[in-house]
Scaffold this active site. Structure first.
Site, mmCIF file in Angstrom:
data_model
loop_
_atom_site.group_PDB
_atom_site.id
_atom_site.type_symbol
_atom_site.label_atom_id
_atom_site.label_comp_id
_atom_site.label_asym_id
_atom_site.label_seq_id
_atom_site.Cartn_x
_atom_site.Cartn_y
_atom_site.Cartn_z
ATOM 1 C CE1 TYR A 120 5.336 1.436 8.878
ATOM 2 C CE2 TYR A 120 4.021 -0.535 9.519
ATOM 3 C CZ TYR A 120 4.806 0.488 9.967
ATOM 4 O OH TYR A 120 5.226 0.346 11.145
ATOM 5 C CE LYS B 253 9.047 0.580 9.858
ATOM 6 N NZ LYS B 253 9.922 1.291 9.863
ATOM 7 C CB SER C 154 6.767 -2.854 12.661
ATOM 8 O OG SER C 154 5.381 -3.122 13.335
#
Ligand code: UFG
Length: 352
Positions: free
Chosen positions: A164, A168, A139
């Site tokens: 989150y 990544k 992302s």
């Protein structure tokens, strides 16, 4: 395999791709793109954030039912069993992960377990079964607040704002480390903001509960499911004061995965681990998205300006040169087309 003694040409050339999270939003569109490009697809999904009905949508679009098994990648013994009985996998696209920024702040262990443990178990199976082609859903969140726009892949990775985002960043590092010491070749695709739905409106984004992301909130408001959109801040240092993002049509994004698979399978990856931005290269503000939606739908959107949402970056959009030049991929849909497909899907879901 056909009943004939010799396999058909199609069977000879069909590569099998395992797609984890293949019934999710981006996963399902990628499965369609893979099948349309002639790949055989095997989907793993635990159905935690999607419905089994998506399988039917994929099948209707492609006329081909992908193989599917319900499996939770957090259960290591189940993952091992799966790979013991499926030994002919040519590559893996790993989507399965939790993706809500706010939830990750509330429940970081869920995110570390689901996003990190699952990745480690999968990579262990890659090693055990000599699977060397791996594509990871990353992302633009790994960049944090960019210093330079558009942002390219060389930009520094800043401290993650949420668990989150941290998963990544860590995942990319894990994959890179494994590539250095094994036969693994990997590509991480750094998505910008995926929106829209397949033109058939047979698959699309189905957020569980109140949508966290802008476009599903807009379409649900227009459909009368939500009363009013809240725009998180109009006092940012941008031309109209609202935040800027790079909104990419999910079908374009799906096709980037097919390019990445081809690159790995044809051994064209010039390094063991590569990252690519997958965006349109164009930034649009929240207010521009609202206006574009009103134009394509002919509906006036009910919205109010509220205070900023913690953790939002001001502006981010992609430098897509590397994906254009090396991956041979380019987004073809513009913002209005993407929004129109999202609206078509919402109307289908709501029966309007
Ligand atoms: N926004 C609103 N109102 C809303 C929802 C969003 O004004 O109801 C604004 C946000 O403040 C932001 C923009 O719309 O300025 C886009 O917000 P999204 O929540 O749609 O997407 P983000 O840019 O926050 O991206 C996040 C993660 C990504 C992840 C993506 C999709 O940072 O890593 O959600 O899950 F990929």
């Amino acid at each position: 395999m056909s009943q004939n003694k010799f396999p058909s040409l199609r069977e000879v050339h069909m590569k099998k791709i395992l797609v984890t999270g293949g019934l999710g939003y981006i996963g399902s569109h990628t499965v369609v793109a893979l099948q349309e490009a002639g790949y055989e697809v095997f989907i793993i999904d635990n159905l935690s954030n999607t419905s089994i009905d998506v399988l039917q949508g994929i099948t209707e679009i492609t006329n081909t039912p992908p193989s599917f098994v319900r499996l939770d990648l957090r259960i290591k013994s189940d993952v091992e069993k799966f790979f013991q009985t499926h030994k002919d996998i040519d590559g893996i696209i790993h989507f399965a992960a939790s993706k809500a920024v706010g939830e990750s702040v509330e429940n970081p262990l869920l995110y570390y377990e689901n996003n990190i443990n699952s990745l480690v178990y999968l990579l262990q199976e890659c090693k055990a079964h000599s699977i060397s082609n791996f594509i990871f859903s990353s992302s633009c969140t790994v960049y944090g607040e960019p210093d330079v726009l558009p942002i390219n892949e060389e930009a520094p990775i800043k401290k993650a704002i949420s668990p989150y985002g941290n998963t990544k960043q860590i995942s990319e590092e894990i994959i890179n480390d494994v590539c250095k010491v094994s036969s693994l070749n990997a590509i991480a695709l750094r998505y910008f903001n995926p929106i829209g739905a397949h033109e058939s409106a047979l698959i699309g984004e189905l957020p569980v509960g109140v949508p966290q992301n802008l476009v599903p909130y807009i379409t649900q408001t227009a459909a009368g499911v939500r009363k009013e959109l809240s725009i998180f801040g109009d006092d940012y240092n941008t031309p109209d004061g609202s935040c800027i993002r790079d909104y990419i049509h999910v079908v374009d994004l799906a096709k980037a995965h097919v390019k990445a698979v081809e690159r790995l399978i044809n051994a064209e990856n010039s390094a063991k681990f590569k990252v690519f931005n997958v965006g349109t290269g164009k930034g649009n503000s929240v207010l521009e998205v609202v206006t574009a939606f009103e134009e394509i739908s002919g509906k006036k959107l009910n919205y109010k300006i509220v205070k900023r949402r913690p953790g939002d970056v001001v502006a981010v959009f992609a430098d897509t040169k590397k994906a254009n030049d090396e991956l041979g991929w380019k987004a073809v849909h513009n913002l209005k087309e993407s929004l129109a497909s999202a609206w078509k899907w919402e109307k289908k879901v709501r029966g309007i």
